[in-house]
Scaffold this active site. Structure first.
Site, PDB file in Angstrom:
ATOM      1  N   ARG A 186      16.501   2.387   4.532  1.00  0.00           N
ATOM      2  CA  ARG A 186      15.476   1.104   4.737  1.00  0.00           C
ATOM      3  C   ARG A 186      14.754   1.217   6.275  1.00  0.00           C
ATOM      4  O   ARG A 186      14.075   0.081   6.983  1.00  0.00           O
ATOM      5  CB  ARG A 186      16.014   0.353   4.519  1.00  0.00           C
ATOM      6  CG  ARG A 186      14.801  -1.491   4.417  1.00  0.00           C
ATOM      7  CD  ARG A 186      15.537  -2.191   3.179  1.00  0.00           C
ATOM      8  NE  ARG A 186      16.831  -2.094   2.813  1.00  0.00           N
ATOM      9  CZ  ARG A 186      18.047  -2.276   3.502  1.00  0.00           C
ATOM     10  NH1 ARG A 186      17.607  -3.270   4.840  1.00  0.00           N
ATOM     11  NH2 ARG A 186      19.230  -2.670   3.342  1.00  0.00           N
TER      12      ARG A 186
ATOM     13  N   TYR B  77      -8.651 -10.840   1.413  1.00  0.00           N
ATOM     14  CA  TYR B  77      -8.121 -10.173  -0.465  1.00  0.00           C
ATOM     15  C   TYR B  77      -7.470 -11.563  -0.876  1.00  0.00           C
ATOM     16  O   TYR B  77      -6.625 -12.540  -0.651  1.00  0.00           O
ATOM     17  CB  TYR B  77      -7.095  -9.497   0.103  1.00  0.00           C
ATOM     18  CG  TYR B  77      -6.857  -7.980  -0.755  1.00  0.00           C
ATOM     19  CD1 TYR B  77      -7.391  -7.100  -1.008  1.00  0.00           C
ATOM     20  CD2 TYR B  77      -5.277  -8.127  -1.005  1.00  0.00           C
ATOM     21  CE1 TYR B  77      -7.546  -6.685  -2.197  1.00  0.00           C
ATOM     22  CE2 TYR B  77      -5.254  -7.569  -2.251  1.00  0.00           C
ATOM     23  CZ  TYR B  77      -6.015  -6.452  -2.774  1.00  0.00           C
ATOM     24  OH  TYR B  77      -5.248  -5.768  -3.943  1.00  0.00           O
TER      25      TYR B  77
ATOM     26  N   ASP C 221      -7.211  -7.139   9.405  1.00  0.00           N
ATOM     27  CA  ASP C 221      -7.115  -6.596   7.884  1.00  0.00           C
ATOM     28  C   ASP C 221      -8.468  -5.837   8.576  1.00  0.00           C
ATOM     29  O   ASP C 221      -9.069  -5.397   7.944  1.00  0.00           O
ATOM     30  CB  ASP C 221      -7.119  -7.372   6.757  1.00  0.00           C
ATOM     31  CG  ASP C 221      -6.486  -6.201   5.654  1.00  0.00           C
ATOM     32  OD1 ASP C 221      -7.316  -5.278   5.622  1.00  0.00           O
ATOM     33  OD2 ASP C 221      -6.128  -7.076   4.522  1.00  0.00           O
TER      34      ASP C 221
ATOM     35  N   LYS D  41      -5.618   2.005  -0.075  1.00  0.00           N
ATOM     36  CA  LYS D  41      -7.250   2.785   0.131  1.00  0.00           C
ATOM     37  C   LYS D  41      -7.690   4.154   1.165  1.00  0.00           C
ATOM     38  O   LYS D  41      -7.652   5.026   0.465  1.00  0.00           O
ATOM     39  CB  LYS D  41      -7.680   1.350   0.863  1.00  0.00           C
ATOM     40  CG  LYS D  41      -7.474  -0.012  -0.200  1.00  0.00           C
ATOM     41  CD  LYS D  41      -7.181  -0.055  -1.497  1.00  0.00           C
ATOM     42  CE  LYS D  41      -6.546  -0.653  -2.200  1.00  0.00           C
ATOM     43  NZ  LYS D  41      -6.784  -2.071  -1.575  1.00  0.00           N
TER      44      LYS D  41
END
Ligand SMILES: *Cc1c(COP(=O)(O)O)cnc(C)c1O
Length: 394
Positions: A59, A112, A184, A209
């Site tokens: 992590r 978004y 973004d 994407k």
């Protein structure tokens, strides 16, 4: 490690690669491990104290993920990067990391759908207020900044209206006031647009994407200067824990190798589809950043290499006509997401932006007749033929 002087097309393949550290493996191995062993008790203590290099727990960091982070950082020409389990994990870690209760976030007009949802949550829980602006002029930006504005959050091109925000202008005003600019950059990728070079502070991607590019992984990345990235790593990333898996990092490293060639094809195909849609009698309007008649074409020429692979168009007629066009498609699948090899179509008002209240949606320019196309890598003639037959009434 490699020199930063190589061109983008070379860096997507080689940056961050450290074959010598990985038994001379050509591709980066998948370190599918949750934790790492310490050679001694003292060594473990030193790693926790940051006095010795070495991995601790996946992590916190993992060798496969480190290669990905270094590659993406070099592509965006930033100092450091972090990988996340999703684009939204990156967005939420950034916004929670940068703001505190009662702050104000200034946003581009249109973000978004889930980012919009997150902003509402931040409002309800921490009284963090978000307002939306076109950010088109000095006055508009200056007047939208409040005393408690801690960051400006920009998507450009804006989904799905494809309007563009002048990042250099926004960054220059924000810098004077000590406000961080988050961009973004999912739609453009670093191949088409590099916000950090334009003065912005943090770049976020849904790597789901174009960065992954093959529709097989949910992931996110962010890039910025060392200090900001370390802050977010130590706080929201470590403690909220939306980290990427090593296998997914490997898929992204694999996908990235073809980013430049894919983007060229996406852009070329989208330009041809946009031009053809524009001349079709059933189409009311086409929104594409690569269109010379785009209202923001001056900004686009300044900050984007090409127009990108996404476009939107409005059908002449009603919502029912839009539904019929979509349902008549034979090649193009109906799906949200974007940046895949397959051309994808979706209806923002009922899908990606359904969470946005009607009034806001209309303000954002999202009508019921608007469709968004993520133009894929197929032969453009086949994509166009499918759209054309779907637009023809029976
Ligand atoms: C998809 C997307 C996101 C969210 O990313 P996930 O990987 O789905 O969590 C954020 N911003 C933009 C512009 C997107 O297209």
């Amino acid at each position: 490690m490699m020199s930063k002087n190589y061109q983008f097309e070379t860096k997507v393949i080689h940056s961050g690669q450290r074959s010598k550290e990985h038994v001379d493996s050509l591709t980066t191995p998948i370190y599918q491990t949750s934790t790492f062993t310490f050679p001694s008790m003292m060594s473990g203590a030193k790693r926790f104290a940051g006095q010795e290099d070495g991995y601790i727990y996946s992590r916190l960091s993992n060798p496969t993920i480190s290669v990905l982070e270094e590659r993406v950082a070099q592509l965006e020409e930033g100092e450091a990067a972090l990988a996340f389990a999703s684009g939204m994990a990156a967005v939420s870690s950034a916004l929670i990391g940068i703001t505190k209760a009662n702050d104000h976030i200034l946003c581009s007009k249109g973000v978004y759908g889930c980012t919009f949802g997150l902003l509402q949550l931040l409002k309800e829980k921490y009284n963090i207020n978000a307002t939306f602006s076109d950010l088109a002029t000095v006055e508009e930006i200056t007047n939208s900044i409040q005393k408690n504005t801690t960051c400006i959050y920009v998507e450009t091109p804006i989904n799905p209206t494809m309007r563009v925000v002048d990042l250099e202008l926004v960054a220059s005003i924000a810098k004077k006031k000590g406000i961080k600019v988050i961009v973004d950059n999912t739609f453009s990728t670093p191949y088409l647009q590099k916000p950090l070079q334009l003065g912005c502070d943090l770049v976020i991607h849904s790597a789901t994407k174009y960065i992954g590019g093959h529709g097989d992984v949910i992931s996110g990345v962010m890039v910025g200067d060392e200090e900001l990235i370390n802050d977010i790593k130590r706080t929201t990333q470590k403690d909220i824990g939306g980290v990427l898996s090593p296998f997914d990092a490997w898929l992204l490293l694999r996908g990235l190798k073809t980013l430049a060639v894919r983007m060229d094809r996406h852009c070329d195909n989208a330009k041809k589809i946009a031009a053809n849609l524009k001349t079709h009698p059933k189409i009311k309007a086409v929104y594409y950043p690569g269109d010379d008649e785009h209202p923001d074409s001056d900004i686009i020429k300044k900050q984007m290499k090409k127009g990108g692979g996404l476009l939107s168009f409005e059908i002449k007629g009603t919502y029912e006509d839009a539904v019929q066009v979509v349902d008549r498609l034979q090649l193009i699948p109906i799906a949200v997401s974007l940046g895949d090899a397959e051309t994808l179509i979706q209806h923002p008002a009922s899908m990606t932006h359904a969470v946005v209240p009607l009034e806001k949606r209309v303000q954002m320019g999202i009508s019921n007749e608007l469709l968004r196309l993520s133009v894929g890598l197929e032969a453009w003639e086949d994509i166009w033929q499918d759209l054309k037959q779907a637009l023809e009434t029976r």
